[in-house]
Enzyme design. Structure first.
Site, mmCIF file in Angstrom:
data_model
loop_
_atom_site.group_PDB
_atom_site.id
_atom_site.type_symbol
_atom_site.label_atom_id
_atom_site.label_comp_id
_atom_site.label_asym_id
_atom_site.label_seq_id
_atom_site.Cartn_x
_atom_site.Cartn_y
_atom_site.Cartn_z
ATOM 1 C CB CYS A 7 40.540 40.388 40.137
ATOM 2 S SG CYS A 7 39.970 42.072 40.437
ATOM 3 C CG ASN A 58 37.953 46.211 37.663
ATOM 4 O OD1 ASN A 58 37.408 47.030 36.943
ATOM 5 N ND2 ASN A 58 39.254 46.089 37.685
ATOM 6 C CB CYS A 66 41.264 44.162 45.708
ATOM 7 S SG CYS A 66 39.988 44.585 46.913
ATOM 8 N NE ARG A 67 41.980 39.323 43.660
ATOM 9 C CZ ARG A 67 41.326 38.201 43.488
ATOM 10 N NH1 ARG A 67 41.986 37.053 43.560
ATOM 11 N NH2 ARG A 67 40.033 38.191 43.231
ATOM 12 C CB SER A 68 42.207 43.262 37.976
ATOM 13 O OG SER A 68 40.943 43.807 38.256
ATOM 14 C CG ASP A 91 39.487 38.493 46.920
ATOM 15 O OD1 ASP A 91 39.787 39.668 47.204
ATOM 16 O OD2 ASP A 91 38.410 38.159 46.396
HETATM 17 P P1 4NP Z 1 39.092 41.803 43.820
HETATM 18 O O1 4NP Z 1 38.524 41.679 45.310
HETATM 19 O O2 4NP Z 1 38.499 40.679 43.019
HETATM 20 O O3 4NP Z 1 40.571 41.682 43.970
HETATM 21 O O4 4NP Z 1 38.658 43.178 43.324
HETATM 22 C C1 4NP Z 1 37.158 41.602 45.616
HETATM 23 C C2 4NP Z 1 36.406 42.737 45.671
HETATM 24 C C3 4NP Z 1 35.061 42.664 46.014
HETATM 25 C C4 4NP Z 1 34.475 41.426 46.284
HETATM 26 C C5 4NP Z 1 35.250 40.283 46.201
HETATM 27 C C6 4NP Z 1 36.587 40.365 45.867
HETATM 28 N N1 4NP Z 1 33.120 41.342 46.662
HETATM 29 O O5 4NP Z 1 32.665 40.238 46.988
HETATM 30 O O6 4NP Z 1 32.412 42.366 46.638
#
Ligand code: 4NP
Length: 156
Positions: free
Chosen positions: A8, A11, A13-15, A125
């Site tokens: 994702c 790294n 939240c989703r993955s 997201d």
């Molecule tokens: P993820 O979510 O891609 O599912 O881990 C996010 C986590 C952090 C950020 C964006 C999306 N960020 O912009 O810091």
């Protein structure tokens, strides 16, 4: 060993959620010695961090462990090491294709590809939206179908 990498953006939240959910399903199926699972982000902002508390909370409620999961950034060598590289959304997918270049040696897909009939192509997201429950339901359905696909493909 069959190796699966979820990717994702951050790294956190989703993955890592998909990593923990698939690992739990693989353990229940008695396949832990045959399938290795990891996750990574295309971005570098959260390297070394544990999963976001929204992800940790929802997994705790499902009795799914996130022990030992720490954020890292995806690298070119991952595309050789892992046979199944599974992106969460079109943005991650594009970055992975760019990294793989014109001669990809691995399967690069999106998690929702495995859910036939799903009109949703991207796992949204939850970092900004906070919709961790909705994301968990999608990740759970996607991982169930991904595991079915891998078992069929690999004959296990
Ligand atoms: P993820 O979510 O891609 O599912 O881990 C996010 C986590 C952090 C950020 C964006 C999306 N960020 O912009 O810091």
């Amino acid at each position: 060993m069959i190796r699966v990498l979820f990717v994702c953006l951050g790294n956190i939240c989703r993955s890592p959620m998909a990593e923990a959910v698939l690992r739990s399903k693989v353990e229940k199926a008695g396949l832990a010695n045959q399938i290795e699972i990891d996750s990574a982000g295309t971005g570098d902002w959260h390297i070394g961090e544990p999963p976001h508390e929204g992800t940790a909370d929802i997994l705790l409620k499902q009795n799914i462990s996130t022990d030992g999961i720490k954020a890292r950034q995806v690298k070119e060598a991952d595309l050789l090491h892992f046979q199944y590289v599974v992106a969460m959304d079109a943005g991650n997918l594009g970055e992975l294709h760019e990294m793989a270049g014109i001669n990809p040696t691995t399967s690069i897909s999106r998690l929702m590809d495995y859910v036939s009939g799903s009109e949703i192509e991207d796992v949204p997201d939850p970092y900004f939206e906070g919709n961790f429950k909705e994301v968990y339901e999608m990740v759970d359905a996607g991982c169930e179908k991904l595991l079915e696909h891998i078992r069929k493909e690999e004959g296990i």
